[in-house]
Design a protein around this motif. Structure first.
Motif, short mmCIF file in Angstrom:
data_model
loop_
_atom_site.label_atom_id
_atom_site.label_comp_id
_atom_site.label_asym_id
_atom_site.label_seq_id
_atom_site.Cartn_x
_atom_site.Cartn_y
_atom_site.Cartn_z
N ALA A 64 0.83 -1.20 0.00
CA ALA A 64 0.00 0.00 0.00
C ALA A 64 0.87 1.26 0.00
O ALA A 64 1.81 1.38 0.79
CB ALA A 64 -0.91 -0.01 1.22
N GLY A 65 0.54 2.17 -0.91
CA GLY A 65 1.28 3.43 -1.03
C GLY A 65 2.40 3.39 -2.03
O GLY A 65 2.99 4.44 -2.35
N ASP A 66 2.74 2.21 -2.54
CA ASP A 66 3.81 2.11 -3.54
C ASP A 66 3.29 2.53 -4.92
O ASP A 66 2.10 2.36 -5.23
CB ASP A 66 4.36 0.69 -3.63
CG ASP A 66 5.16 0.30 -2.40
OD1 ASP A 66 5.50 1.19 -1.61
OD2 ASP A 66 5.44 -0.91 -2.24
N LEU A 67 4.20 3.02 -5.73
CA LEU A 67 3.91 3.45 -7.10
C LEU A 67 4.92 2.80 -8.02
O LEU A 67 6.12 2.82 -7.73
CB LEU A 67 3.98 4.97 -7.21
CG LEU A 67 4.08 5.58 -8.62
CD1 LEU A 67 2.75 5.42 -9.35
CD2 LEU A 67 4.46 7.06 -8.53
N VAL A 68 4.47 2.24 -9.13
CA VAL A 68 5.38 1.66 -10.11
C VAL A 68 5.05 2.21 -11.49
O VAL A 68 3.87 2.32 -11.86
CB VAL A 68 5.32 0.11 -10.08
CG1 VAL A 68 3.92 -0.39 -10.38
CG2 VAL A 68 6.32 -0.49 -11.05
N ALA A 131 8.58 3.69 -6.76
CA ALA A 131 8.63 4.70 -5.69
C ALA A 131 7.94 4.10 -4.47
O ALA A 131 6.73 3.88 -4.48
CB ALA A 131 7.95 5.98 -6.13
N ARG A 132 8.71 3.84 -3.45
CA ARG A 132 8.17 3.20 -2.25
C ARG A 132 7.51 4.23 -1.33
O ARG A 132 7.96 5.37 -1.22
CB ARG A 132 9.29 2.50 -1.49
CG ARG A 132 9.94 1.35 -2.26
CD ARG A 132 9.02 0.18 -2.39
NE ARG A 132 9.67 -0.95 -3.05
CZ ARG A 132 9.06 -2.11 -3.30
NH1 ARG A 132 7.79 -2.26 -2.95
NH2 ARG A 132 9.69 -3.10 -3.90
N HIS A 141 5.64 14.79 -0.49
CA HIS A 141 5.00 15.28 -1.72
C HIS A 141 4.29 14.16 -2.47
O HIS A 141 3.16 14.32 -2.94
CB HIS A 141 6.04 15.94 -2.62
CG HIS A 141 6.64 17.17 -2.05
ND1 HIS A 141 7.84 17.19 -1.40
CD2 HIS A 141 6.18 18.45 -2.00
CE1 HIS A 141 8.12 18.41 -0.98
NE2 HIS A 141 7.12 19.19 -1.33
N LEU A 142 4.96 13.02 -2.60
CA LEU A 142 4.39 11.93 -3.37
C LEU A 142 3.14 11.38 -2.69
O LEU A 142 2.12 11.13 -3.34
CB LEU A 142 5.43 10.83 -3.55
CG LEU A 142 5.18 9.78 -4.63
CD1 LEU A 142 4.93 10.44 -5.98
CD2 LEU A 142 6.33 8.81 -4.72
N ASP A 143 3.21 11.22 -1.38
CA ASP A 143 2.07 10.69 -0.65
C ASP A 143 0.87 11.63 -0.76
O ASP A 143 -0.26 11.19 -0.98
CB ASP A 143 2.43 10.48 0.82
CG ASP A 143 1.29 9.90 1.62
OD1 ASP A 143 0.88 8.76 1.33
OD2 ASP A 143 0.79 10.60 2.53
N ALA A 144 1.12 12.93 -0.64
CA ALA A 144 0.02 13.89 -0.73
C ALA A 144 -0.62 13.85 -2.12
O ALA A 144 -1.86 13.89 -2.25
CB ALA A 144 0.54 15.30 -0.43
#
Length: 327
Positions: A64-68, A131-132, A141-144
């Protein structure tokens, strides 16, 4: 204000983005969306899954929260199991109704990136960027941004799709930043952008593409001798400084022809050419068609009822033929 080279490149190469799936999966499942000629991305909103590749490289666990992201549309499959999914496992079939038991929620989309000609940014990106969620350098920034995308993707508010797609464009920039922080590459276009010497010269070229640049001028901008600068630029960017300048001029010219109303003579001047004929010759060598044909192609592509894929194939065929012709 000094020009931002990365932003300039992204604008000229017409970055676009879209989100086409926000769904949950349970039981045995797989998602396979490669081979769309774009750059797919997946956000694991909830749960977990495994990333598989057809070349049998080791699977990658995602949470959860990872982006590929797959900048080159590398074939891949997301699945519930660390074992590659067999043909009996349903593909691209989200759970319907009330989900019982463990499940994984995904947001899937893709980035549209100009591919039909020279694109140094795309060439510099790897096959896969992960991006973990616990990468502290990017988490805030990425999480937001991911939270906003997920919220809008699950909302029925008016204009929600447009908001999601624009947020996804911003996501790509953060992905590039993430890759820069993760890799700290010593060569390549991204390394050149952050290099204190070559980065200055790229900025100068982007700010003044019409200038009659010579290598000595660029070396002075970099604060190096001519030979040291030329070697450093070639090592980082992969081509010589004046080759880069020509490539960039032609990309800008292509953009101006497609989106503006300047005459070919005026665009030639903006690219530093005193002769329209000389400009047209270089343009055709790099883009594959002449300036007039490029403008007509852009007008056809934007006209109602045009099939963009067919028009794009025609342009690619012409460009490939042009590259086979002797210079």
């Amino acid at each position: 204000m000094a020009i931002d080279v990365l932003s300039d490149v992204l604008r000229v190469f017409r970055l676009s983005a879209r989100v086409y799936l926000h769904a949950s999966f349970c039981g045995a499942w797989a998602v396979d969306v490669a081979d769309h000629k774009k750059a797919p991305f997946h956000v694991i909103v909830q749960g977990s899954c495994w990333l598989h590749f057809p070349d049998r490289r080791a699977p990658v666990a995602l949470g959860a929260g990872d982006l590929v992201v797959f900048p080159h549309d590398t074939p891949h499959v997301l699945a519930d199991s660390p074992q590659p999914p067999g043909p009996q496992v349903p593909r691209n079939q989200p759970a319907s109704g009330i989900v019982e038991g463990p499940f994984t929620t995904l947001v899937c989309g893709d980035f549209g990136i100009e591919r039909r000609s020279w694109n140094p940014l795309l060439e510099a990106l790897p096959e896969v960027i992960v991006a973990r969620h616990d990468d502290t350098a990017n988490a805030r920034h990425l999480d937001a941004l991911l939270r906003l995308i997920v919220a809008e993707a699950g909302s029925d508010e008016p204009g929600g799709k447009a908001v999601v797609d624009k947020l996804a464009e911003t996501l790509f920039v953060l992905v590039v930043r993430t890759h820069l922080r993760q890799q700290r590459a010593e060569t390549g276009y991204l390394a050149a952008l952050v290099d204190p010497r070559v980065g200055k010269t790229l900025q100068a070229l982007h700010e003044n593409p019409e200038r009659k640049w010579i290598v000595e001028d660029l070396a002075r901008v970099a604060g190096q001798s001519r030979s040291a600068f030329a070697d450093r630029f070639q090592r980082l960017v992969g081509i010589a400084p004046l080759q880069y300048l020509t490539h960039w001029r032609m990309r800008r010219a292509h953009e101006w022809l497609a989106t503006g109303t300047d005459s070919v003579a005026r665009i030639a001047e903006r690219c530093g050419y005193g002769s329209e004929a000389a400009f047209a010759k270089v343009f055709k060598r790099h883009i594959g068609i002449g300036p007039g044909a490029a403008r007509r192609h852009a007008l056809r592509s934007s006209a109602p009822g045009v099939r963009p894929a067919q028009d794009e194939k025609l342009l690619l065929d012409r460009q490939n033929r042009s590259r086979q012709e002797p210079l």
